[in-house]
Design a protein around this motif. Structure first.
Motif, PDB file in Angstrom:
ATOM      1  N   PHE A  71     -63.330 -21.586 -27.544  1.00 44.62           N
ATOM      2  CA  PHE A  71     -62.095 -22.335 -27.789  1.00 44.62           C
ATOM      3  C   PHE A  71     -60.984 -21.527 -28.455  1.00 44.62           C
ATOM      4  N   VAL A  72     -61.296 -20.302 -28.913  1.00 46.59           N
ATOM      5  CA  VAL A  72     -60.267 -19.460 -29.530  1.00 46.59           C
ATOM      6  C   VAL A  72     -60.082 -18.161 -28.747  1.00 46.59           C
ATOM      7  N   LEU A  73     -61.169 -17.398 -28.599  1.00 47.75           N
ATOM      8  CA  LEU A  73     -61.057 -16.112 -27.922  1.00 47.75           C
ATOM      9  C   LEU A  73     -60.759 -16.257 -26.435  1.00 47.75           C
ATOM     10  N   ALA A  74     -61.489 -17.113 -25.754  1.00 42.19           N
ATOM     11  CA  ALA A  74     -61.340 -17.235 -24.301  1.00 42.19           C
ATOM     12  C   ALA A  74     -59.939 -17.686 -23.885  1.00 42.19           C
ATOM     13  N   PRO A  75     -59.351 -18.731 -24.498  1.00 44.09           N
ATOM     14  CA  PRO A  75     -57.987 -19.115 -24.107  1.00 44.09           C
ATOM     15  C   PRO A  75     -56.970 -18.001 -24.341  1.00 44.09           C
ATOM     16  N   ALA A  76     -57.120 -17.270 -25.441  1.00 41.13           N
ATOM     17  CA  ALA A  76     -56.200 -16.161 -25.695  1.00 41.13           C
ATOM     18  C   ALA A  76     -56.398 -15.047 -24.674  1.00 41.13           C
ATOM     19  N   ASP A  77     -57.650 -14.794 -24.303  1.00 46.29           N
ATOM     20  CA  ASP A  77     -57.925 -13.721 -23.350  1.00 46.29           C
ATOM     21  C   ASP A  77     -57.402 -14.047 -21.954  1.00 46.29           C
ATOM     22  N   ARG A  78     -57.271 -15.339 -21.642  1.00 46.64           N
ATOM     23  CA  ARG A  78     -56.759 -15.720 -20.325  1.00 46.64           C
ATOM     24  C   ARG A  78     -55.274 -15.394 -20.158  1.00 46.64           C
ATOM     25  N   LEU A  79     -54.604 -15.075 -21.253  1.00 45.50           N
ATOM     26  CA  LEU A  79     -53.194 -14.664 -21.155  1.00 45.50           C
ATOM     27  C   LEU A  79     -53.052 -13.250 -20.597  1.00 45.50           C
ATOM     28  N   ALA A  80     -54.130 -12.461 -20.646  1.00 42.05           N
ATOM     29  CA  ALA A  80     -54.063 -11.066 -20.222  1.00 42.05           C
ATOM     30  C   ALA A  80     -53.583 -10.952 -18.778  1.00 42.05           C
ATOM     31  N   GLY A  81     -52.630 -10.051 -18.559  1.00 40.06           N
ATOM     32  CA  GLY A  81     -52.088  -9.821 -17.233  1.00 40.06           C
ATOM     33  C   GLY A  81     -50.898 -10.693 -16.892  1.00 40.06           C
ATOM     34  N   GLN A  82     -50.583 -11.675 -17.738  1.00 43.29           N
ATOM     35  CA  GLN A  82     -49.463 -12.569 -17.466  1.00 43.29           C
ATOM     36  C   GLN A  82     -48.201 -12.113 -18.203  1.00 43.29           C
ATOM     37  N   THR A  83     -47.058 -12.382 -17.612  1.00 39.30           N
ATOM     38  CA  THR A  83     -45.762 -12.171 -18.253  1.00 39.30           C
ATOM     39  C   THR A  83     -45.131 -13.534 -18.468  1.00 39.30           C
ATOM     40  N   LEU A  84     -44.959 -13.923 -19.737  1.00 35.21           N
ATOM     41  CA  LEU A  84     -44.502 -15.263 -20.068  1.00 35.21           C
ATOM     42  C   LEU A  84     -43.370 -15.195 -21.091  1.00 35.21           C
ATOM     43  N   THR A  85     -42.525 -16.198 -21.062  1.00 36.64           N
ATOM     44  CA  THR A  85     -41.541 -16.381 -22.123  1.00 36.64           C
ATOM     45  C   THR A  85     -42.172 -17.284 -23.172  1.00 36.64           C
ATOM     46  N   VAL A  86     -42.351 -16.757 -24.365  1.00 35.46           N
ATOM     47  CA  VAL A  86     -43.112 -17.461 -25.383  1.00 35.46           C
ATOM     48  C   VAL A  86     -42.265 -17.647 -26.638  1.00 35.46           C
ATOM     49  N   THR A  87     -42.702 -18.597 -27.442  1.00 36.28           N
ATOM     50  CA  THR A  87     -42.136 -18.814 -28.773  1.00 36.28           C
ATOM     51  C   THR A  87     -43.210 -18.462 -29.783  1.00 36.28           C
ATOM     52  N   ALA A  88     -42.818 -17.761 -30.848  1.00 37.57           N
ATOM     53  CA  ALA A  88     -43.804 -17.303 -31.820  1.00 37.57           C
ATOM     54  C   ALA A  88     -43.175 -17.236 -33.204  1.00 37.57           C
ATOM     55  N   ARG A  89     -44.040 -17.225 -34.214  1.00 34.90           N
ATOM     56  CA  ARG A  89     -43.622 -17.093 -35.600  1.00 34.90           C
ATOM     57  C   ARG A  89     -44.051 -15.712 -36.108  1.00 34.90           C
ATOM     58  N   VAL A  90     -43.109 -14.924 -36.600  1.00 29.44           N
ATOM     59  CA  VAL A  90     -43.402 -13.591 -37.118  1.00 29.44           C
ATOM     60  C   VAL A  90     -44.161 -13.721 -38.436  1.00 29.44           C
ATOM     61  N   VAL A  91     -45.282 -12.983 -38.570  1.00 32.02           N
ATOM     62  CA  VAL A  91     -46.117 -13.102 -39.776  1.00 32.02           C
ATOM     63  C   VAL A  91     -46.293 -11.757 -40.480  1.00 32.02           C
ATOM     64  N   SER A  92     -45.525 -10.741 -40.082  1.00 32.34           N
ATOM     65  CA  SER A  92     -45.629  -9.446 -40.754  1.00 32.34           C
ATOM     66  C   SER A  92     -44.285  -8.733 -40.662  1.00 32.34           C
ATOM     67  N   LEU A  93     -44.134  -7.716 -41.479  1.00 28.78           N
ATOM     68  CA  LEU A  93     -42.977  -6.843 -41.358  1.00 28.78           C
ATOM     69  C   LEU A  93     -43.212  -5.883 -40.194  1.00 28.78           C
ATOM     70  N   PRO A  94     -42.177  -5.529 -39.444  1.00 28.03           N
ATOM     71  CA  PRO A  94     -42.353  -4.568 -38.345  1.00 28.03           C
ATOM     72  C   PRO A  94     -42.832  -3.216 -38.871  1.00 28.03           C
ATOM     73  N   GLU A  95     -43.710  -2.575 -38.113  1.00 29.38           N
ATOM     74  CA  GLU A  95     -44.245  -1.268 -38.482  1.00 29.38           C
ATOM     75  C   GLU A  95     -43.746  -0.242 -37.480  1.00 29.38           C
ATOM     76  N   GLU A  96     -43.019   0.752 -37.976  1.00 23.30           N
ATOM     77  CA  GLU A  96     -42.447   1.778 -37.114  1.00 23.30           C
ATOM     78  C   GLU A  96     -43.472   2.874 -36.855  1.00 23.30           C
ATOM     79  N   HIS A  97     -43.608   3.260 -35.584  1.00 27.02           N
ATOM     80  CA  HIS A  97     -44.458   4.368 -35.184  1.00 27.02           C
ATOM     81  C   HIS A  97     -43.694   5.247 -34.208  1.00 27.02           C
TER      82      HIS A  97
END
Length: 762
Positions: A71-97
């Motif tokens: 119920f957690v890993l499998a639904p997230a893994d099904r997103l692999a390979g898809q290109t979607l327009t999503v809404t999300a909440r940022v939970v960290s500061l950006p890390e420059e590499h």
């Protein structure tokens, strides 16, 4: 309390079995079987309650892991390979590499999973925790990396990865109050960079906040820490929490330590990113703080098992977390063995450690440090050997010499940051003073890491068997002591040391007696080692499509073969998959000579890095423009360079008696034809397929001219289709067998025989 420990241990054991042994489809079946066994245990005449609790809690653990995956890993893994327009909440500061910017978000579209998003165009640097964003994202699996199954992301609570296909648009700002610890951590990092001298700022940043990004740029220092067994001090863990708790008790006193300690520990855990090791240590320290006002005795083993069960309940995939495993194993060793070891040393010291004199107190302090150090590594050493492939033999010595100044630096570092926040020049002056104890730590680490056999490596099976034999000896001594018989620890230690000495000596003889070559499995890259007597030649040192640095991989392999130096390092050209690990190899091993093509301007940054490392290490550098001949002991090498416009590459023919090896790097078909026309190639026993089996290399003309007995292909996960069917067909048409690192692993061949169609080991 012990009943709670029993339940927690059953749950944790089931989660670990589910993660490492039981497939997903069998977990719910295992849960039913365990539940049935729990019911049947009521029929047992003795200890039926304990058996029932173990079985039922294990059943819950299996079912919980199955549910989390479904119920957690499998639904997230099904997103692999898809290109979607999503809404999300940022939970960290950006890390420059160097490759781009990374930011963590919690998805609001689709599964409410934590995701790690990359932006190669550095367009997300202005994002802040709490921002609600929308963007087009290309998703990939968090359970796959470079074509192989991995748990490095899911163990950290990241269940999907993605790449920004468009610049993120900020929909709203908010919720930043809850992210104050992240901002505080960022401010502390900036203060350490400003207050401390350049040579110690990265170390202090990692020590205080756990951010090792700056330290990773100082490869030589970090490699020394790993070899000396002190890398744990820059990974925020229970040691740092203990230091912080001692600070609180020193300044707040026993009476107010609970009031101040718990909030400070909570903020520190959030600053460190809520890693499992920090959460474990903070919880146990909070329990210890609360035990005084509540007047309750604590049971450390119960607390430890409860914390582990709580962490695994939050995310069962964290069972694979290396930091979690090392943290809990170290504490378990401390709880079980530190007191008996300390008492044993006190008993052997007789009356010398009794009383309040300076000598007695010094002896007790020394015994306490030795007992704690040895106990902490009892269970963590095998795990470190499995995960990192090495056993730092001098780690106890390093820890004894360095932990006291590290504790001082941790406390003083926070004081420096506070002074720097008040007035920067004052903080810089204090930082200059505090940096000296840390320089002592860096000096000790540097000296110990350069000692012969400061660490042994498990790339050979014998070292693993030696490590297993040590635990057999420990168990034997424990059984003998329990039965009342006398135990002589020095004899046991001498037996273990003698076994290791025999293994190292035998290993050295094995790799020196017969000339051999090894093509290392570095995924999509190339790294070749030639051994003749005590002489060592390395041809190329690079890799792509792997998380392991080829320089570290080669270093561990060579040291595992008893080599402490490299006579000659040859780089056919300056692509990362052939030379990306060269700088690290030069910094870790004593490389006497480096040879590379002249005017190789196609990768100026990599060239500068390699030349800088060579200059620091005192390695002689030669750049070949056309042709050259070299010899290393009985090995003779003919070098031929070709190419233009900064893309010069080198072909190498290595000869040892009747054995000839041809390595062409990434030479393409047209350049291979030039090589055939300009150079008289000997009949080669072994030929390394050019460009990892690309169809644009391994021409019929070159194969016919070299006429090899066997062809080797260094290849791993790639999106180019290497090795291509056309190349394999050309070798098959000439009746030449092919060995591949993606199928055989490391390929080892003897260089004193004519039949080289079969590797010694895979």
């Amino acid at each position: 309390m012990r009943k709670l420990a029993t339940v927690c241990c059953g749950f944790c054991a089931a989660v670990y079995l589910s993660v490492y042994v039981i497939p997903q489809g069998w977990r719910w079946i295992a849960a039913l079987i365990l539940a049935a066994l729990g019911a049947l245990s009521l029929l047992l005449p003795r200890r039926r309650r304990i058996c029932m609790m173990l079985a039922l809690s294990a059943a819950v653990g299996c079912m919980w892991t199955w549910s989390h995956t479904a119920f957690v890993l499998a639904p997230a893994d099904r997103l692999a390979g898809q290109t979607l327009t999503v809404t999300a909440r940022v939970v960290s500061l950006p890390e420059e590499h160097d490759y781009g910017t990374r930011v963590y978000v919690r998805l609001e579209t689709g599964p409410k999973a934590r995701a790690m998003l990359y932006d190669y165009d550095h367009r997300v640097s202005s994002l802040r925790p709490g921002d609600r964003i929308t963007a087009e994202v290309r998703f990939s699996s968090a359970q796959m990396l470079y074509g192989e199954q991995t748990d490095r992301y899911t163990a950290k609570g990241v269940f999907v990865r993605g790449y920004f296909r468009s610049a993120p648009q900020v929909l709203s700002h908010g919720g930043r109050l809850r992210y104050i610890p992240l901002y505080l951590s960022h401010d502390v990092q900036e203060l350490t960079r400003s207050c401390f001298p350049e040579d110690s700022a990265a170390f202090f940043c990692a020590l205080l906040t756990g951010d090792k990004n700056d330290l990773y740029t100082q490869q030589a220092l970090y490699d020394d820490l790993c070899t000396a067994g002190l890398q744990h001090i820059v990974a925020v863990s229970g040691m740092h929490v203990a230091f912080l708790t001692m600070l609180v008790r020193c300044f707040a006193g026993r009476k107010h330590s609970v009031v101040l300690g718990i909030p400070i520990l909570a903020v520190f855990v959030l600053m460190a990113g809520c890693t499992p090791s920090v959460m474990r240590a903070a919880f146990m320290q909070i329990v210890l703080l609360l035990s005084v006002p509540l007047r309750r005795e604590t049971d450390p083993l119960t607390s430890l098992s409860f914390v582990l069960a709580a962490l695994l309940a939050i995310n069962p995939a964290s069972a694979a977390s290396v930091s979690l495993q090392l943290s809990f194993s170290s504490v378990a060793g401390l709880l079980l063995f530190s007191r008996p070891l300390y008492d044993a040393m006190l008993g052997r010291a007789g009356g010398h450690a009794e009383g309040s004199g300076l000598t007695a107190r010094a002896l007790r302090g020394l015994f306490g440090s030795v007992a704690a150090t040895l106990s902490a590594i009892v269970f963590s050493t095998p795990l470190a050997a499995i995960h990192f492939g090495s056993v730092p033999l001098l780690s106890p010595v390093t820890n004894l010499l360095c932990l006291t100044p590290v504790a001082f630096c941790f406390a003083a570092g926070w004081a420096v940051c506070l002074l720097g926040a008040i007035w920067l020049p004052l903080g810089q002056l204090a930082g200059w003073l505090v940096a000296w104890p840390l320089r002592w730590v860096m000096l000790v680490v540097h000296v110990i890491s350069r000692a012969p056999y400061a660490a042994v490596y498990t790339c050979g099976a014998l070292v693993g068997w030696w490590l297993a034999a040590i635990y057999v000896v420990i168990v034997f001594c424990a059984i003998r002591r329990r039965s009342g018989r006398r135990v002589r620890p020095m004899i046991a230690a001498g037996v273990c040391a003698a076994m290791l000495a025999c293994i190292l000596a035998g290993n050295m003889i094995y790799w020196s007696a017969v000339p051999r070559m090894t093509m290392l499995d570095v995924s999509q890259g190339q790294s070749i080692a030639l051994f003749s007597g005590r002489d060592t030649v390395v041809i190329d040192c690079g890799s792509n499509g792997t998380t392991d640095d080829a320089g570290t991989h080669m270093t561990q392999y060579l040291r595992g073969c008893g080599r402490q130096k490299v006579n000659l390092l040859l780089l056919t050209h300056l692509h990362a998959d052939h030379a990306g690990g060269a700088a690290r190899l030069i910094r870790q091993m004593r490389v006497q000579m480096l040879v590379l093509p002249a005017d190789a301007e196609n990768n100026a940054d990599l060239l500068d890095e390699i030349l800088e490392a060579a200059d620091e290490a005192g390695t002689r550098v030669y750049q070949i423009r056309d042709r050259a001949e070299l010899s290393v002991g009985p090995l003779s090498l003919q070098l031929w360079c070709a190419g233009k416009n900064g893309e010069r590459e080198m072909a190498v023919v290595s000869s040892l008696g009747a054995f000839d090896l041809l390595v062409t790097g990434d030479l393409e078909l047209s350049v291979e034809r030039e090589l055939v026309h300009e150079v008289t190639l000997p009949k080669c026993e072994v030929m390394v397929a050019g460009h990892h089996g690309s169809r644009y290399a391994s021409s019929d003309e070159l194969i016919e001219a070299a006429d090899p007995d066997v062809a080797l292909i260094s290849v791993g996960y790639n999106t180019y289709g290497h090795p291509t069917p056309e190349t394999l067909a050309r070798y098959a048409a000439h009746g030449i067998p092919v060995l591949r690192t993606d199928e055989q692993g490391n390929i080892v061949l003897r260089m004193d025989e004519t039949d080289h169609g079969k590797a010694e080991n895979g």
